[in-house]
Write a protein that holds these residues in place. Sequence first.
Motif, PDB file in Angstrom:
ATOM      1  N   ASN A 175      36.700  21.695  63.148  1.00  0.00           N
ATOM      2  CA  ASN A 175      35.715  21.862  64.067  1.00  0.00           C
ATOM      3  C   ASN A 175      34.482  22.675  63.628  1.00  0.00           C
ATOM      4  OD1 ASN A 175      37.043  21.531  67.201  1.00  0.00           O
ATOM      5  ND2 ASN A 175      38.667  22.604  65.727  1.00  0.00           N
ATOM      6  N   VAL A 176      34.453  23.036  62.570  1.00  0.00           N
ATOM      7  CA  VAL A 176      32.996  23.434  61.803  1.00  0.00           C
ATOM      8  C   VAL A 176      32.664  22.831  60.460  1.00  0.00           C
ATOM      9  CG1 VAL A 176      33.310  25.825  62.991  1.00  0.00           C
ATOM     10  CG2 VAL A 176      34.447  25.422  60.626  1.00  0.00           C
ATOM     11  N   VAL A 177      31.379  22.838  60.338  1.00  0.00           N
ATOM     12  CA  VAL A 177      30.854  22.028  59.186  1.00  0.00           C
ATOM     13  C   VAL A 177      30.012  22.897  58.551  1.00  0.00           C
ATOM     14  CG1 VAL A 177      31.105  19.681  60.193  1.00  0.00           C
ATOM     15  CG2 VAL A 177      28.943  21.061  60.580  1.00  0.00           C
ATOM     16  N   ALA A 178      29.506  22.758  57.391  1.00  0.00           N
ATOM     17  CA  ALA A 178      28.360  23.213  56.592  1.00  0.00           C
ATOM     18  C   ALA A 178      27.121  23.819  57.521  1.00  0.00           C
ATOM     19  CB  ALA A 178      27.843  22.618  55.390  1.00  0.00           C
ATOM     20  N   GLY A 179      26.794  25.160  57.459  1.00  0.00           N
ATOM     21  CA  GLY A 179      25.777  25.504  58.320  1.00  0.00           C
ATOM     22  C   GLY A 179      26.010  26.343  59.622  1.00  0.00           C
ATOM     23  N   PHE A 196      32.562  26.062  51.583  1.00  0.00           N
ATOM     24  CA  PHE A 196      32.129  24.723  52.236  1.00  0.00           C
ATOM     25  C   PHE A 196      30.911  24.930  53.060  1.00  0.00           C
ATOM     26  CE2 PHE A 196      36.520  24.151  51.277  1.00  0.00           C
ATOM     27  CZ  PHE A 196      36.724  23.131  51.135  1.00  0.00           C
ATOM     28  N   GLY A 197      30.206  25.904  52.919  1.00  0.00           N
ATOM     29  CA  GLY A 197      28.734  26.221  53.539  1.00  0.00           C
ATOM     30  C   GLY A 197      29.161  26.707  54.954  1.00  0.00           C
ATOM     31  N   VAL A 198      30.369  27.425  55.256  1.00  0.00           N
ATOM     32  CA  VAL A 198      30.601  27.948  56.512  1.00  0.00           C
ATOM     33  C   VAL A 198      30.587  29.323  56.542  1.00  0.00           C
ATOM     34  CG1 VAL A 198      32.330  27.987  58.342  1.00  0.00           C
ATOM     35  CG2 VAL A 198      31.955  25.816  57.272  1.00  0.00           C
ATOM     36  N   LYS A 199      29.817  30.162  57.273  1.00  0.00           N
ATOM     37  CA  LYS A 199      29.685  31.535  57.369  1.00  0.00           C
ATOM     38  C   LYS A 199      30.798  32.124  58.560  1.00  0.00           C
ATOM     39  CE  LYS A 199      26.330  35.140  58.350  1.00  0.00           C
ATOM     40  NZ  LYS A 199      24.763  35.419  58.769  1.00  0.00           N
ATOM     41  N   ASP A 258      21.538  33.165  67.734  1.00  0.00           N
ATOM     42  CA  ASP A 258      22.076  32.352  66.717  1.00  0.00           C
ATOM     43  C   ASP A 258      22.805  30.895  66.901  1.00  0.00           C
ATOM     44  OD1 ASP A 258      23.068  31.395  64.043  1.00  0.00           O
ATOM     45  OD2 ASP A 258      24.119  33.359  63.728  1.00  0.00           O
ATOM     46  N   PRO A 259      22.062  29.872  67.026  1.00  0.00           N
ATOM     47  CA  PRO A 259      22.759  28.434  67.381  1.00  0.00           C
ATOM     48  C   PRO A 259      23.642  28.118  66.187  1.00  0.00           C
ATOM     49  CG  PRO A 259      20.241  28.370  66.810  1.00  0.00           C
ATOM     50  CD  PRO A 259      20.585  29.842  66.715  1.00  0.00           C
ATOM     51  N   SER A 260      23.843  28.705  65.043  1.00  0.00           N
ATOM     52  CA  SER A 260      24.800  28.235  64.296  1.00  0.00           C
ATOM     53  C   SER A 260      26.305  28.822  64.639  1.00  0.00           C
ATOM     54  CB  SER A 260      24.360  28.644  62.779  1.00  0.00           C
ATOM     55  OG  SER A 260      24.684  30.125  62.659  1.00  0.00           O
ATOM     56  N   ILE A 261      26.461  29.574  65.702  1.00  0.00           N
ATOM     57  CA  ILE A 261      27.817  29.999  65.859  1.00  0.00           C
ATOM     58  C   ILE A 261      28.259  28.899  66.882  1.00  0.00           C
ATOM     59  CG2 ILE A 261      28.961  31.712  67.256  1.00  0.00           C
ATOM     60  CD1 ILE A 261      26.698  33.600  66.595  1.00  0.00           C
ATOM     61  N   LYS A 262      29.201  28.359  66.153  1.00  0.00           N
ATOM     62  CA  LYS A 262      29.824  26.969  66.812  1.00  0.00           C
ATOM     63  C   LYS A 262      31.467  27.477  67.501  1.00  0.00           C
ATOM     64  CE  LYS A 262      26.552  24.443  66.147  1.00  0.00           C
ATOM     65  NZ  LYS A 262      25.492  24.149  67.032  1.00  0.00           N
ATOM     66  N   MET A 263      31.984  28.727  66.821  1.00  0.00           N
ATOM     67  CA  MET A 263      33.375  29.100  67.354  1.00  0.00           C
ATOM     68  C   MET A 263      33.460  30.509  67.316  1.00  0.00           C
ATOM     69  SD  MET A 263      36.957  27.778  65.590  1.00  0.00           S
ATOM     70  CE  MET A 263      37.054  26.288  66.500  1.00  0.00           C
ATOM     71  N   ILE A 264      34.300  31.090  67.992  1.00  0.00           N
ATOM     72  CA  ILE A 264      34.738  32.503  68.220  1.00  0.00           C
ATOM     73  C   ILE A 264      36.281  32.331  68.085  1.00  0.00           C
ATOM     74  CG2 ILE A 264      34.800  34.542  69.488  1.00  0.00           C
ATOM     75  CD1 ILE A 264      32.297  33.816  70.946  1.00  0.00           C
TER      76      ILE A 264
END
Length: 407
Positions: free
Chosen positions: A110-114, A138-141, A160-166
Amino acid sequence: MSNHPKFTAMASAAIHAAQANMAQNAHLTPVFATSTFTFDSAQQGMDRFKGTEPGYIYSRFGNPTVTVAEELIAALEAFDIFTEDGQPLQLKALLHASGQSAMATLFLSNVVAGDTVLTHYSLYGGTHEFLFDFLPSFGVKAQIVDLHDLALVTSLLQQDPSIKMIHIESPANPSMRCVNIGAICKIAAAYKVKVSVDNTFATPYLQQPFRYGADFVFHSTTKFLNGHGTAIGGVLIGKDLPHMKTKVNKTAKLLGGCANPFDTFLLIQGIKTLELRMKQHCSNALQVAEFLHAHPAVARVNYNGLPVHPDYELSARQMRYPGAVMSFELTAGFDAAVQFIDRLQMCLRAVSVGTVDTLISHPASMTHSGMKKEDREKAGIGDGLIRMSVGLESVEDILADLEQALG
């Protein structure tokens, strides 16, 4: 899945919701102890690999015993939940060899680098290490924030549009802090951010995160779902069926953390008594928490069933009962914690939770020892903190053991 009537209680669903008609109508789900499955023809083999014909290929990809457990857990998490058009909620579950394996599938599919994962303090130690020590390579913060501050969460998602999951643990380990799942899911949905909930401590009997809008639910099935400490396992459940059947399923296969049928058989048997066990676990736990709260050797008790807990009212709204896990801080600190643990006579010294017997551990030196000291302290894990999973013994015997161990 077999045809069955509409169940009026989860206790019935836990026994009958996934009785596959297989192996000469065996009463109990058989253990399919096979690594591979045969094909009737070359064409059938080709069709199964292409996905145009259902059927089993190889037990890393799927196994009949495992399928029953997956259907059973999905049925419990979806029990009595309906979609906006009035249809029963359909979920897909993927069983894994361990909770850590299921967690790896959750994040890596579900998440990728960045990308950034938003979470909170007081997570299971393995989750914290995975998010902050493993995923960054893997580049995931991963970012820790106070998820009780809904205005802050909204602001972060706006900026912050980089937030993809909580990712949420509710109740959290070992503080028993609870997060308003519905409120977080509503905010996340507005920004197309996915929400995953670790429901291990609650189980679907006490709490159903999909009812509040969660995208994924995760369990270490080793704990309360199995209930007897006999097998390691984990499960990931999702409501986006195409995503679960493609990207998530493919990730699970490639990571290779497949559940084995022997452990799955034990899991299925444990789930059948889930409701009965959880009722007694919770009844015992509340009495234990009240005893500890009144004891002079205890500085504080973290149990969401006590009115003094900061999330007491929230827990009462979104959970059927508070649960069976708690933690408590001894006034005299580390040395007192060690002495208390060493004096135990009936309660067991072990790091897991959710078994029929009472288990007690020292998070700072055991389950959360991989965390930096400052991170542990921010999460409320002091050197004198004890975690306790209250079992099904006579509560009088549990209290007597605690009383003599506290001195």
